[in-house]
Every structure is written in structure tokens, then in C-alpha cells.
Design a protein around this motif. Structure first.
Motif, short mmCIF file in Angstrom:
data_model
loop_
_atom_site.label_atom_id
_atom_site.label_comp_id
_atom_site.label_asym_id
_atom_site.label_seq_id
_atom_site.Cartn_x
_atom_site.Cartn_y
_atom_site.Cartn_z
N GLU A 103 1.16 -1.28 0.09
CA GLU A 103 -0.08 0.12 -0.44
C GLU A 103 0.56 1.04 0.09
OE1 GLU A 103 -2.97 0.25 0.09
OE2 GLU A 103 -4.55 -1.70 0.77
N PRO A 104 0.53 1.93 -1.52
CA PRO A 104 1.51 3.54 -1.01
C PRO A 104 0.95 3.90 -0.18
CG PRO A 104 0.32 3.25 -3.12
CD PRO A 104 0.03 1.50 -2.15
N GLY A 105 2.67 4.80 0.52
CA GLY A 105 2.01 6.01 1.67
C GLY A 105 1.37 4.58 2.90
N LEU A 106 1.75 3.99 2.80
CA LEU A 106 1.47 3.22 4.59
C LEU A 106 2.26 2.60 4.75
CD1 LEU A 106 -2.43 1.86 3.90
CD2 LEU A 106 -1.68 4.13 4.83
N ALA A 107 2.39 2.21 6.31
CA ALA A 107 4.02 1.13 6.95
C ALA A 107 2.63 0.40 7.58
CB ALA A 107 5.08 1.96 7.71
N THR A 108 3.40 -0.72 8.44
CA THR A 108 2.54 -1.54 9.17
C THR A 108 3.52 -2.31 10.21
OG1 THR A 108 2.82 -3.34 7.81
CG2 THR A 108 1.16 -1.95 7.41
N GLU A 109 2.93 -2.81 11.15
CA GLU A 109 3.74 -3.27 12.37
C GLU A 109 3.64 -4.38 12.66
OE1 GLU A 109 5.02 -2.34 17.44
OE2 GLU A 109 5.37 -0.60 15.34
N PRO A 110 3.89 -5.96 12.84
CA PRO A 110 3.26 -6.73 13.32
C PRO A 110 2.85 -6.87 14.53
CG PRO A 110 5.46 -7.21 11.68
CD PRO A 110 5.37 -5.90 12.24
N LEU A 111 1.71 -7.36 14.38
CA LEU A 111 1.21 -7.63 16.04
C LEU A 111 0.62 -8.51 16.50
CD1 LEU A 111 -0.12 -5.73 18.36
CD2 LEU A 111 -2.70 -5.69 17.17
N PHE A 112 0.58 -9.99 16.29
CA PHE A 112 0.11 -11.02 16.25
C PHE A 112 -0.44 -12.10 14.42
CE2 PHE A 112 -4.15 -9.43 17.01
CZ PHE A 112 -4.31 -10.44 16.59
N SER A 113 -0.23 -13.64 15.68
CA SER A 113 -0.47 -14.24 14.40
C SER A 113 -2.04 -15.75 15.24
CB SER A 113 0.56 -15.10 14.06
OG SER A 113 1.36 -14.44 12.81
N GLU A 114 -2.43 -15.70 14.76
CA GLU A 114 -3.70 -16.97 14.98
C GLU A 114 -3.67 -17.90 13.54
OE1 GLU A 114 -7.36 -15.08 15.53
OE2 GLU A 114 -6.56 -13.59 14.20
N ALA A 115 -3.99 -19.39 15.06
CA ALA A 115 -4.34 -20.10 14.11
C ALA A 115 -5.72 -20.37 13.36
CB ALA A 115 -3.98 -21.46 14.98
N MET A 116 -5.78 -20.44 12.24
CA MET A 116 -7.11 -21.12 11.44
C MET A 116 -7.14 -22.55 11.76
SD MET A 116 -7.86 -17.74 9.14
CE MET A 116 -8.89 -18.84 8.70
N TYR A 117 -8.61 -22.48 11.66
CA TYR A 117 -9.96 -23.61 11.61
C TYR A 117 -10.51 -24.09 11.36
CZ TYR A 117 -7.39 -23.43 16.36
OH TYR A 117 -6.45 -23.27 17.55
N LEU A 118 -10.52 -25.45 10.56
CA LEU A 118 -12.52 -25.83 10.25
C LEU A 118 -13.31 -25.79 10.63
CD1 LEU A 118 -12.40 -27.12 6.36
CD2 LEU A 118 -13.73 -27.94 8.54
N ALA A 119 -14.44 -25.60 10.63
CA ALA A 119 -15.34 -25.37 11.76
C ALA A 119 -16.55 -26.01 10.57
CB ALA A 119 -16.62 -23.96 11.89
N SER A 120 -16.58 -27.23 11.84
CA SER A 120 -17.66 -28.67 10.21
C SER A 120 -18.31 -28.87 11.13
CB SER A 120 -17.19 -30.04 10.36
OG SER A 120 -16.23 -30.34 11.17
N PRO A 121 -19.96 -29.77 11.47
CA PRO A 121 -20.90 -29.92 12.08
C PRO A 121 -20.22 -31.36 12.76
CG PRO A 121 -21.88 -29.52 9.69
CD PRO A 121 -20.09 -29.29 9.31
N ALA A 122 -20.36 -30.95 14.00
CA ALA A 122 -20.09 -32.10 15.24
C ALA A 122 -21.03 -33.20 14.34
CB ALA A 122 -20.75 -32.34 16.72
N GLY A 123 -20.00 -34.53 14.07
CA GLY A 123 -20.44 -35.79 14.13
C GLY A 123 -19.83 -36.04 12.81
N ALA A 124 -19.89 -35.31 11.84
CA ALA A 124 -19.50 -35.16 10.90
C ALA A 124 -18.30 -35.91 10.13
CB ALA A 124 -20.28 -34.26 9.65
#
Length: 307
Positions: A158-179
Motif C-alpha cells: 500500500e503506497p503511503g502506509l507502513a505496518t507493524e506486526p502484532l500477532f498471528s493466530e491459527a486457522m480452523y475448519l469448522a464443521s458440524p459435530a459428528g460429520a
């Protein structure tokens, strides 16, 4: 003397490509933008734009001036940061952009810290998808924002912008229980099932679609929902499967199975280039770190979409 406000318009035109897009982003009329750019050309003394019908392109002199405009705007942000640092105590408004899951799980705690340590500061929070943050920061509608990117959806430059890392988080697949369909791929084995995804144009939607493509299939999207609590309620009702980040599923929900995936979402603070040292921006970033849930981790390394 070149006017910095007109330089900003030229920079936005280089980024967006059309006068109409610049006008929409900065709440001007197209005729006003065109008029101001014409004045800038007269100030510069050389053609900055090439007009062909309704299309406008920057000349070599225009592109060169945009480079200088980026430097000038960054120096102005640095100057503003130094002036703010010279004042006694933080005061005034701080306009904050955030995405919904961070607004719920992190931002309230950070605002509590800010109120305690900087009572003169008035934070003002606006929810928005990270895809819109760059425009809002450059337009001056925000001072700082939380943005994220996913595996399969790298953060754009992104031109004109800067960023600073904050945190990472895991991704999950959400599915109906039992399937649990057959297959070893935690995403690919759901190829025959309906999917719940974000609305088109959001980073979440792009991430989920590309994750499915990487698993070798095009998902059949049944529901388009952005709020993760609603997504999980639909999963629990047997309406489909979805990909959700850790902050989107803070607690185990009855009727939903969460399967951790080998991908993650990374969150950063974003601000205009030169504003990293602004005391209000720095104070908000420090407050965010204080308010982070203790179980967030760095997650797996970034993974790119295979060609």
C-alpha cells in the motif's frame, strides 16, 4: 510552490488509476479533482497527465513527482509526530479502524488501558474490512488501524502506509459435530459439502476460496456471512462448513467441531508512513499488546498458493 493537497491527489491517482476513483475515495466530485490536478500541472510547469478520452495516465514527469510526493507526505507525518511528542500529555481524538473479531476480543481491553494511562485521549473506533483501510488512512479518515492477511492472500503493498506486526493466530475448519467425511486433507475432504464464506471482495472470502482451490476443488457456497459468530451458528445447524480464525471462535460451540489447519492469519497495525513514532499511535499499539489474549501464538509459517 507545489501545493501538498494537490500532491496528495496526484499520489491517489497513481494508486487508483481513475479520477472517479480518487473522487469517491476522498469525498470530492470528479470535476473538483480534475480541476485541482490541472492547477497542479500549472504549478509544475510541465504536463503531468495524459488524457485519452475518459482515461488518464501519468506522464514520466507525473510519475517522478509522485515519488517526491510520497517522500514529502512521509516527512509531514514525521513532523506531526515530533510536534505531538513535544506536547505535555496525549489529548484529542484518535481514529481507529478495526475488523470485527479484533473489535470484540482485543480492542475493548486496549481502550481500557488507554483510558487509564492517557485519559485526555479520545479513541474513536470504526469497524471496516482491512481491504478498505488503506484508502481510509490515506484520506485522513483514520489515524491507525488493525489489518490482517491470510495464507493464500498476501498483504498488498500500500503506497503511503507502513505496518507493524502484532500477532498471528491459527486457522480452523469448522464443521458440524459428528460429520467426518473420508480423506486425509482437512480441507479437501469437504469438497462435496456446502460452504459458508464471507461476502465477495473481503479478504476472508478470498482466503477461503483459495484454500479450497489449493485443495483441488471449487467450493459450493451456500451462505455468505461475514460475522464469525453467525457463521458458527450456521455450521452448528448443519448448513455447511467454514474456515475461521482463532479470534473468530474464542470458545468451543455446541454442535461444532474445530479442526486446526496448517495456515494462519496475521494481524498488524497500519498507519501513514512517518506516523509510527506519533505518541498516540505508539500508545495504542502498546495498549494492544497489553490486551492480547495469552493463548495467541505465532502459528505456522506463511504458505503461498501453489501455481
Amino acid at each position: 510552490m507545489l501545493d501538498v493537497r494537490r500532491l496528495r491527489l496526484l499520489r491517489e491517482l497513481a494508486h487508483r488509476g481513475t479520477i472517479a476513483a480518487v473522487a469517491e475515495a476522498l469525498a470530492f466530485s470528479p470535476s473538483a479533482v480534475s480541476q485541482q490536478l490541472s492547477v497542479l500541472e500549472r504549478e509544475a510547469g510541465v504536463p503531468l497527465l495524459e488524457r485519452t478520452g475518459r482515461r488518464v495516465a501519468l506522464t514520466p514527469a507525473g510519475r517522478n513527482l509522485v515519488r517526491h510526493a510520497e517522500a514529502v507526505l512521509e516527512r509531514l507525518e514525521l513532523a506531526g509526530s515530533e510536534l505531538a511528542d513535544a506536547r505535555q500529555g496525549l489529548a484529542g481524538s484518535l481514529r481507529i479502524g478495526t475488523f470485527p473479531s479484533a473489535a470484540r476480543a482485543i480492542v475493548p481491553g486496549a481502550l481500557t488501558v488507554l483510558a487509564r494511562e492517557h485519559p485526555g485521549l479520545e479513541p474513536m473506533v470504526a469497524e471496516m474490512d482491512p481491504a478498505r483501510v488503506g484508502d481510509a488512512l490515506r484520506a485522513g479518515e483514520l489515524d491507525v488501524a488493525l489489518v490482517h492477511d491470510y495464507d493464500f492472500v498476501p498483504a498488498p503493498q500500500e503506497p503511503g502506509l507502513a505496518t507493524e506486526p502484532l500477532f498471528s493466530e491459527a486457522m480452523y475448519l469448522a464443521s458440524p459435530a459428528g460429520a467426518r467425511p473420508a480423506g486425509d486433507d482437512p480441507v479437501g475432504r469437504w469438497r462435496e459439502h456446502p460452504w459458508i464464506m464471507g461476502t465477495p471482495g473481503t479478504l476472508c472470502r478470498t482466503m477461503a476460496a483459495r484454500a479450497c482451490e489449493a485443495a483441488g476443488f471449487t467450493p459450493r457456497v451456500r451462505h455468505q456471512v461475514d460475522e464469525f459468530a453467525t457463521v458458527l451458528a450456521l455450521v452448528a445447524a448443519g448448513q455447511g462448513v467454514a474456515l475461521v480464525p482463532r479470534l473468530g471462535a474464542p470458545e468451543q460451540l455446541a454442535g461444532v467441531t474445530l479442526t486446526r489447519l496448517g495456515m494462519c492469519r496475521r494481524t498488524r497495525t497500519a498507519f501513514r508512513s512517518g506516523a509510527a513514532a506519533h505518541p498516540a499511535v505508539a500508545a495504542f499499539t502498546a495498549a494492544l499488546r497489553t490486551a492480547l489474549p495469552p493463548d495467541l501464538d505465532e502459528g505456522p509459517p506463511a504458505r503461498a498458493l501453489a501455481p
